[in-house]
Design an enzyme around this catalytic site. Structure first.
Site, PDB file in Angstrom:
ATOM      1  CG  HIS A  14      -2.532  29.519 -30.045  1.00  0.00           C
ATOM      2  ND1 HIS A  14      -1.892  30.128 -30.607  1.00  0.00           N
ATOM      3  CD2 HIS A  14      -2.530  27.963 -31.343  1.00  0.00           C
ATOM      4  CE1 HIS A  14      -1.461  29.801 -31.898  1.00  0.00           C
ATOM      5  NE2 HIS A  14      -1.393  29.205 -31.937  1.00  0.00           N
ATOM      6  CD  GLU A  41      -1.144  24.657 -30.867  1.00  0.00           C
ATOM      7  OE1 GLU A  41      -1.428  25.608 -30.514  1.00  0.00           O
ATOM      8  OE2 GLU A  41      -1.212  24.141 -31.390  1.00  0.00           O
ATOM      9  CG  ASP A  43       2.389  24.272 -32.433  1.00  0.00           C
ATOM     10  OD1 ASP A  43       1.356  23.995 -32.561  1.00  0.00           O
ATOM     11  OD2 ASP A  43       2.911  25.821 -32.259  1.00  0.00           O
ATOM     12  CG  HIS A  56       4.383  27.877 -34.204  1.00  0.00           C
ATOM     13  ND1 HIS A  56       4.922  28.515 -35.985  1.00  0.00           N
ATOM     14  CD2 HIS A  56       3.388  27.435 -34.971  1.00  0.00           C
ATOM     15  CE1 HIS A  56       3.289  28.796 -36.360  1.00  0.00           C
ATOM     16  NE2 HIS A  56       2.781  28.002 -36.043  1.00  0.00           N
ATOM     17  CD  GLU A 147       0.582  22.601 -35.708  1.00  0.00           C
ATOM     18  OE1 GLU A 147       0.250  22.955 -34.804  1.00  0.00           O
ATOM     19  OE2 GLU A 147       0.179  22.343 -36.700  1.00  0.00           O
TER      20      GLU A 147
HETATM   21  O1  G3P Z   1      -2.428  24.179 -34.256  1.00  0.00           O
HETATM   22  C1  G3P Z   1      -4.030  25.237 -34.384  1.00  0.00           C
HETATM   23  C2  G3P Z   1      -2.895  26.775 -33.916  1.00  0.00           C
HETATM   24  O2  G3P Z   1      -2.204  26.187 -33.186  1.00  0.00           O
HETATM   25  C3  G3P Z   1      -3.151  27.341 -35.127  1.00  0.00           C
HETATM   26  O3  G3P Z   1      -1.492  26.676 -35.700  1.00  0.00           O
HETATM   27  O4  G3P Z   1       0.156  28.328 -36.919  1.00  0.00           O
HETATM   28  O5  G3P Z   1      -1.023  28.107 -34.373  1.00  0.00           O
HETATM   29  O6  G3P Z   1       0.246  26.103 -35.379  1.00  0.00           O
HETATM   30  P1  G3P Z   1      -0.264  27.598 -35.900  1.00  0.00           P
HETATM   31 CA    CA Z   2      -0.691  25.075 -33.696  1.00  0.00          CA
END
Ligand code: G3P
Ligand code: CA
Length: 304
Positions: A14, A41, A43, A56, A147
């Site tokens: 993450h 991940e 963002d 993010h 994302e």
């Molecule tokens: O995208 C899933 C996870 O990353 C939770 O969301 O707010 O951390 O981007 P966020």
């Molecule tokens: Ca995310």
């Protein structure tokens, strides 16, 4: 999603190995790669000149020194927006461990020190090149899990972030469900558009932002391959909050995988310790995967 045994559970780094190194820095991504996360991940938010930046928030203030370098570039609300800066300008910023914008204090005080860093932002293309390069040099096949952040905000600013990101993913060889890429979005209309109008054949995850039951699952299953609820959304209300509800089972009945967020070693409300949370998520309710700031700990837990 590259073929794995159906019983295999995936570990998603993450924002990288963000429990150890400031989120979304290239250093946090290379650390996650070395830890053998299944996916890393990204963002994504667009710059003024349409470069997808791995960050993010649509704002810069929580993770960079933008206020001291560009004090005149805030909007009326006092915030500094990624979309108001060119890629070249963004490259001049230093990245720090996440702070609370109002208190200026670290969100996770026991993580990387606030003042000891010279980290930088980077683009989606730069991150893919590092991950694909590391895959080649190490012989691994670690995937990406991008994302699309806030597509409606981008639209208001005259930008189609999904189109731009999909073109880059295709250019780098991510086109089919069997490729090592999972695309995620909280905006259900946009994810459906990505599948149906933009003809995307990637494995898609519909993120769930607000508590909801199973009422939308059939709709999600018509265009997505997985759902991404928060851990909180999987807990049965009124049961001391350590029992699961039926969301995962219902998703599985519709052939949807479930990748939950976010497993944190230093934040596990409702559970006595991190291991209890991991046991709950990965075995008691049978998640197919999880986003975690601590990929090494989760990988070790699953190995055991
Ligand atoms: O995208 C899933 C996870 O990353 C939770 O969301 O707010 O951390 O981007 P966020
Ligand atoms: Ca995310």
């Amino acid at each position: 999603m590259p073929s794995k045994d159906a019983s295999d559970k995936i570990v998603v780094a993450h924002r990288g190995a963000s429990g150890y190194v400031p989120e979304h820095t290239m250093e946090s991504k290379t650390m996650a790669h070395a830890m053998n996360a299944d996916y890393i991940e990204q963002d994504l938010v667009l710059s003024k000149d349409d470069v997808p930046i791995v960050i993010h928030d649509i704002y810069l203030g929580e993770v960079t020194n933008v206020a001291s370098l560009y004090p005149d570039m805030s909007r009326k609300d006092g915030r500094f927006y990624v979309i108001d800066f060119t890629f070249a300008q963004l490259m001049t910023l230093s990245v720090n461990e996440r702070i609370n914008y109002k208190t200026k204090k670290a969100v996770f005080p026991n993580r990387f020190p606030l003042k000891e860093s010279s980290f930088k932002l980077h683009s989606l293309q730069q991150e893919i090149e590092v991950i694909q390069g590391l895959n080649k040099s190490t012989g691994k096949n670690i995937g990406i899990y991008p994302e699309i952040k806030n597509p409606s905000f981008h639209k208001e600013q005259g930008k189609d972030i999904s189109k731009i990101v999909l073109q880059i993913l295709s250019d780098y060889g991510y086109r089919e469900k069997s490729d090592a890429c999972i695309l995620q979005c909280f905006d259900a209309m946009e994810l459906q558009r990505i599948r149906e109008e933009l003809k995307c054949n990637l494995f898609l995850t519909q993120l769930l932002e607000f508590p909801e039951g199973s009422e939308h699952l059939e709709k999600y299953a018509s265009y997505a391959d997985a759902i991404g609820p928060s851990i909180e959304q999987l807990l049965l209300a009124g049961m001391g909050k350590t029992k699961g509800n039926s969301l995962v089972d219902k998703a599985h009945e519709l052939n949807l995988k479930v990748h939950a967020y976010t497993f944190r070693q230093d934040e596990h409300p409702n559970f006595d310790d991190f291991e209890a949370l991991l046991q709950f998520g990965f075995y008691d309710i049978n998640l197919d995967g999880g986003f975690t700031d601590f990929p090494d700990t989760v990988i070790n837990f699953l190995k055991e």
